[in-house]
Design a protein around this motif. Sequence first.
Motif, PDB file in Angstrom:
ATOM      1  N   LEU A  65      26.965   3.358  44.498  1.00  0.00           N
ATOM      2  CA  LEU A  65      26.996   4.357  45.788  1.00  0.00           C
ATOM      3  C   LEU A  65      28.560   3.764  46.410  1.00  0.00           C
ATOM      4  O   LEU A  65      29.014   4.827  46.864  1.00  0.00           O
ATOM      5  N   ALA A  66      29.042   2.793  46.193  1.00  0.00           N
ATOM      6  CA  ALA A  66      30.247   2.695  46.743  1.00  0.00           C
ATOM      7  C   ALA A  66      31.552   3.308  45.628  1.00  0.00           C
ATOM      8  O   ALA A  66      32.576   4.003  46.386  1.00  0.00           O
ATOM      9  N   LEU A  67      31.160   3.536  44.456  1.00  0.00           N
ATOM     10  CA  LEU A  67      32.106   4.325  43.791  1.00  0.00           C
ATOM     11  C   LEU A  67      32.090   5.743  44.126  1.00  0.00           C
ATOM     12  O   LEU A  67      33.020   6.500  44.344  1.00  0.00           O
ATOM     13  N   LEU A  68      30.536   6.087  44.392  1.00  0.00           N
ATOM     14  CA  LEU A  68      30.467   7.681  44.427  1.00  0.00           C
ATOM     15  C   LEU A  68      31.167   7.905  46.058  1.00  0.00           C
ATOM     16  O   LEU A  68      31.277   9.175  46.428  1.00  0.00           O
ATOM     17  N   ALA A  69      31.121   6.877  46.964  1.00  0.00           N
ATOM     18  CA  ALA A  69      31.764   7.179  48.071  1.00  0.00           C
ATOM     19  C   ALA A  69      33.222   7.540  48.159  1.00  0.00           C
ATOM     20  O   ALA A  69      33.842   8.128  48.960  1.00  0.00           O
ATOM     21  N   ARG A  70      33.781   7.031  46.818  1.00  0.00           N
ATOM     22  CA  ARG A  70      35.308   7.515  46.658  1.00  0.00           C
ATOM     23  C   ARG A  70      35.368   8.806  46.124  1.00  0.00           C
ATOM     24  O   ARG A  70      36.278   9.638  46.701  1.00  0.00           O
ATOM     25  N   GLU A  71      34.623   9.423  45.174  1.00  0.00           N
ATOM     26  CA  GLU A  71      34.583  10.825  44.690  1.00  0.00           C
ATOM     27  C   GLU A  71      33.569  10.973  43.894  1.00  0.00           C
ATOM     28  O   GLU A  71      32.445  10.051  43.628  1.00  0.00           O
ATOM     29  N   ARG A  94      27.271  12.925  42.985  1.00  0.00           N
ATOM     30  CA  ARG A  94      28.013  12.629  44.300  1.00  0.00           C
ATOM     31  C   ARG A  94      27.017  12.235  45.094  1.00  0.00           C
ATOM     32  O   ARG A  94      25.763  12.457  44.981  1.00  0.00           O
ATOM     33  N   LEU A  95      27.348  11.565  46.412  1.00  0.00           N
ATOM     34  CA  LEU A  95      26.570  11.141  47.550  1.00  0.00           C
ATOM     35  C   LEU A  95      26.194  12.393  48.062  1.00  0.00           C
ATOM     36  O   LEU A  95      26.551  13.430  48.196  1.00  0.00           O
ATOM     37  N   THR A  96      24.729  12.232  48.544  1.00  0.00           N
ATOM     38  CA  THR A  96      24.121  13.439  49.036  1.00  0.00           C
ATOM     39  C   THR A  96      24.798  13.757  50.382  1.00  0.00           C
ATOM     40  O   THR A  96      25.092  12.556  51.355  1.00  0.00           O
ATOM     41  N   ALA A  97      25.098  14.835  50.662  1.00  0.00           N
ATOM     42  CA  ALA A  97      25.843  15.189  52.112  1.00  0.00           C
ATOM     43  C   ALA A  97      24.877  15.089  53.171  1.00  0.00           C
ATOM     44  O   ALA A  97      23.861  15.824  52.902  1.00  0.00           O
ATOM     45  N   VAL A 145      25.679   0.759  55.392  1.00  0.00           N
ATOM     46  CA  VAL A 145      25.502  -0.442  54.814  1.00  0.00           C
ATOM     47  C   VAL A 145      26.959  -0.519  53.983  1.00  0.00           C
ATOM     48  O   VAL A 145      27.396  -1.667  53.967  1.00  0.00           O
ATOM     49  N   LEU A 146      27.460   0.518  53.424  1.00  0.00           N
ATOM     50  CA  LEU A 146      28.813   0.542  52.941  1.00  0.00           C
ATOM     51  C   LEU A 146      29.898   0.091  53.786  1.00  0.00           C
ATOM     52  O   LEU A 146      30.781  -0.820  53.429  1.00  0.00           O
ATOM     53  N   ALA A 147      30.006   0.577  54.971  1.00  0.00           N
ATOM     54  CA  ALA A 147      30.901   0.257  55.911  1.00  0.00           C
ATOM     55  C   ALA A 147      30.881  -1.196  56.212  1.00  0.00           C
ATOM     56  O   ALA A 147      31.945  -1.758  56.741  1.00  0.00           O
ATOM     57  N   ARG A 148      29.789  -1.906  56.191  1.00  0.00           N
ATOM     58  CA  ARG A 148      29.553  -3.230  56.501  1.00  0.00           C
ATOM     59  C   ARG A 148      29.907  -4.250  55.145  1.00  0.00           C
ATOM     60  O   ARG A 148      29.694  -5.388  55.365  1.00  0.00           O
ATOM     61  N   THR A 149      29.900  -3.717  53.887  1.00  0.00           N
ATOM     62  CA  THR A 149      30.155  -4.473  52.861  1.00  0.00           C
ATOM     63  C   THR A 149      31.706  -4.861  52.699  1.00  0.00           C
ATOM     64  O   THR A 149      32.509  -4.082  52.977  1.00  0.00           O
ATOM     65  N   ASP A 150      31.999  -6.061  52.419  1.00  0.00           N
ATOM     66  CA  ASP A 150      33.260  -6.590  52.423  1.00  0.00           C
ATOM     67  C   ASP A 150      34.099  -5.784  51.109  1.00  0.00           C
ATOM     68  O   ASP A 150      33.700  -6.093  50.067  1.00  0.00           O
ATOM     69  N   PRO A 151      35.100  -5.030  51.615  1.00  0.00           N
ATOM     70  CA  PRO A 151      35.816  -4.666  50.499  1.00  0.00           C
ATOM     71  C   PRO A 151      36.524  -5.487  49.422  1.00  0.00           C
ATOM     72  O   PRO A 151      36.855  -5.228  48.457  1.00  0.00           O
ATOM     73  N   ALA A 152      36.742  -6.786  49.897  1.00  0.00           N
ATOM     74  CA  ALA A 152      37.461  -7.793  49.195  1.00  0.00           C
ATOM     75  C   ALA A 152      36.488  -8.370  48.307  1.00  0.00           C
ATOM     76  O   ALA A 152      36.762  -9.385  47.604  1.00  0.00           O
ATOM     77  N   LEU A 207      33.550  -5.756  43.635  1.00  0.00           N
ATOM     78  CA  LEU A 207      33.800  -4.189  44.285  1.00  0.00           C
ATOM     79  C   LEU A 207      35.493  -3.992  43.861  1.00  0.00           C
ATOM     80  O   LEU A 207      35.837  -2.959  43.607  1.00  0.00           O
ATOM     81  N   VAL A 208      35.953  -5.217  43.998  1.00  0.00           N
ATOM     82  CA  VAL A 208      37.623  -4.871  43.726  1.00  0.00           C
ATOM     83  C   VAL A 208      37.627  -4.811  42.269  1.00  0.00           C
ATOM     84  O   VAL A 208      38.633  -3.825  42.109  1.00  0.00           O
ATOM     85  N   ARG A 209      36.989  -5.190  41.409  1.00  0.00           N
ATOM     86  CA  ARG A 209      37.103  -4.964  39.903  1.00  0.00           C
ATOM     87  C   ARG A 209      36.672  -3.612  39.633  1.00  0.00           C
ATOM     88  O   ARG A 209      37.440  -3.020  38.895  1.00  0.00           O
ATOM     89  N   ASP A 210      35.645  -2.926  40.113  1.00  0.00           N
ATOM     90  CA  ASP A 210      35.239  -1.798  40.320  1.00  0.00           C
ATOM     91  C   ASP A 210      36.271  -0.849  40.640  1.00  0.00           C
ATOM     92  O   ASP A 210      36.670   0.203  40.134  1.00  0.00           O
ATOM     93  N   ALA A 211      37.009  -1.180  41.839  1.00  0.00           N
ATOM     94  CA  ALA A 211      37.985  -0.149  42.208  1.00  0.00           C
ATOM     95  C   ALA A 211      39.128  -0.078  41.209  1.00  0.00           C
ATOM     96  O   ALA A 211      39.675   1.081  40.997  1.00  0.00           O
ATOM     97  N   GLU A 212      39.635  -1.537  40.688  1.00  0.00           N
ATOM     98  CA  GLU A 212      40.545  -1.516  39.888  1.00  0.00           C
ATOM     99  C   GLU A 212      40.252  -0.542  38.569  1.00  0.00           C
ATOM    100  O   GLU A 212      41.122   0.051  37.951  1.00  0.00           O
ATOM    101  N   ARG A 213      38.999  -0.811  38.131  1.00  0.00           N
ATOM    102  CA  ARG A 213      38.703  -0.124  36.719  1.00  0.00           C
ATOM    103  C   ARG A 213      38.674   1.574  37.116  1.00  0.00           C
ATOM    104  O   ARG A 213      38.900   2.329  36.248  1.00  0.00           O
ATOM    105  N   LEU A 214      38.130   1.930  38.537  1.00  0.00           N
ATOM    106  CA  LEU A 214      38.348   3.305  38.825  1.00  0.00           C
ATOM    107  C   LEU A 214      39.914   3.829  38.855  1.00  0.00           C
ATOM    108  O   LEU A 214      40.036   5.024  38.457  1.00  0.00           O
ATOM    109  N   SER A 215      40.542   3.033  39.226  1.00  0.00           N
ATOM    110  CA  SER A 215      42.020   3.427  39.463  1.00  0.00           C
ATOM    111  C   SER A 215      42.611   3.551  37.903  1.00  0.00           C
ATOM    112  O   SER A 215      43.371   4.331  37.933  1.00  0.00           O
TER     113      SER A 215
END
Length: 323
Positions: free
Chosen positions: A24-30, A73-76, A87-94, A98-106
């Motif tokens: 869900l955190a990844l699909l919130a990006r794209e 994709r996330l349901t609109a 829930v995602l807004a309250r999840t620590d981005p650090a 999640l940081v590792r996932d973001a790096e792999r997505l990058s």
Amino acid sequence: MKLSASQAVEVLRAAGEPSRLRILALLAREELAVLELCRVLDQSQPRVSRHLKLLAEAGLVERFPDGAWVFYRLTAGGQGGDLIAEVLARTDPADPILVRDAERLSAVWAERAADAGEYFARNAARWDEIRSLYVSDADVEAAILAAAGPGPFKRMVDLGSGTGRMLTLLAPHAQAALGLDLSQQMLNIARNRVTEAGLQRCELRHGDIFGTRLPDESADLVVVHQVLHYLADPAAAVKEAARIVAGGGRLIIADFAPHRLEFLREQHQHRRLGFAEPEMARWLAEAGLSKVRVTALPPARKEGLTVKIWTAERGQERQRSAA
């Protein structure tokens, strides 16, 4: 409509698993393809597909096939989506995972960008030749001129201008025109063509369709010609294009109808194999545009592709209310 207690439990149960929350955190990006999610999560396709199935059954993600690929994709909208967004807004981005996932997505993004840059640089000089294999240029240009109307336009913006084809077609009807593209090779060719056409009030600029940095409602004609099928997040590009459409102005999108020519994805960097009318209509409506019209241009040859031209307008209510 609010969620019932049982519905809220179902939503939280679907999201309440580490891998599914990561998805869900990844699909919130794209929007992402299944195999891309597998790469980022470092999990097998059956396992990821199982997670996606549960999320889809809970109404949290949308599944849409695109040729041989399947995207999610996330349901609109919807209360379930709002709950997950909270829930995602309250999840620590650090969080390290999640940081590792973001790096792999990058890394996936960087690989895509490198492949696309190499492709466009290699094919810039023969870009129109490549396009002519699939569509009738004369028919497309006539339909775009009809969709744009006679003008004159105060300002025309061409997003993803490529070799400048839309600028040489439409800029003569505009007081000022701007073309944006990320490929310097494409921009160089476009500059030559604009100069040859004698278009003196036409500017070409290195720019990103996802972040044009142009003012809100600053152009009365915006064109996105054969660009969306290359993009990872076409809905975001439509939203950005619509943002700069002025009151009473219009947006023209030319792209392919859905098809199954996988070689375009494999050999020509197409990410999406066309767009269905309901999908595009929803994006345009969510971007605040209305009066959507669609023109379909069938291929000139059997193995060709159908081109669709979407035209949408922004009402003048904001202009009147501000007056």
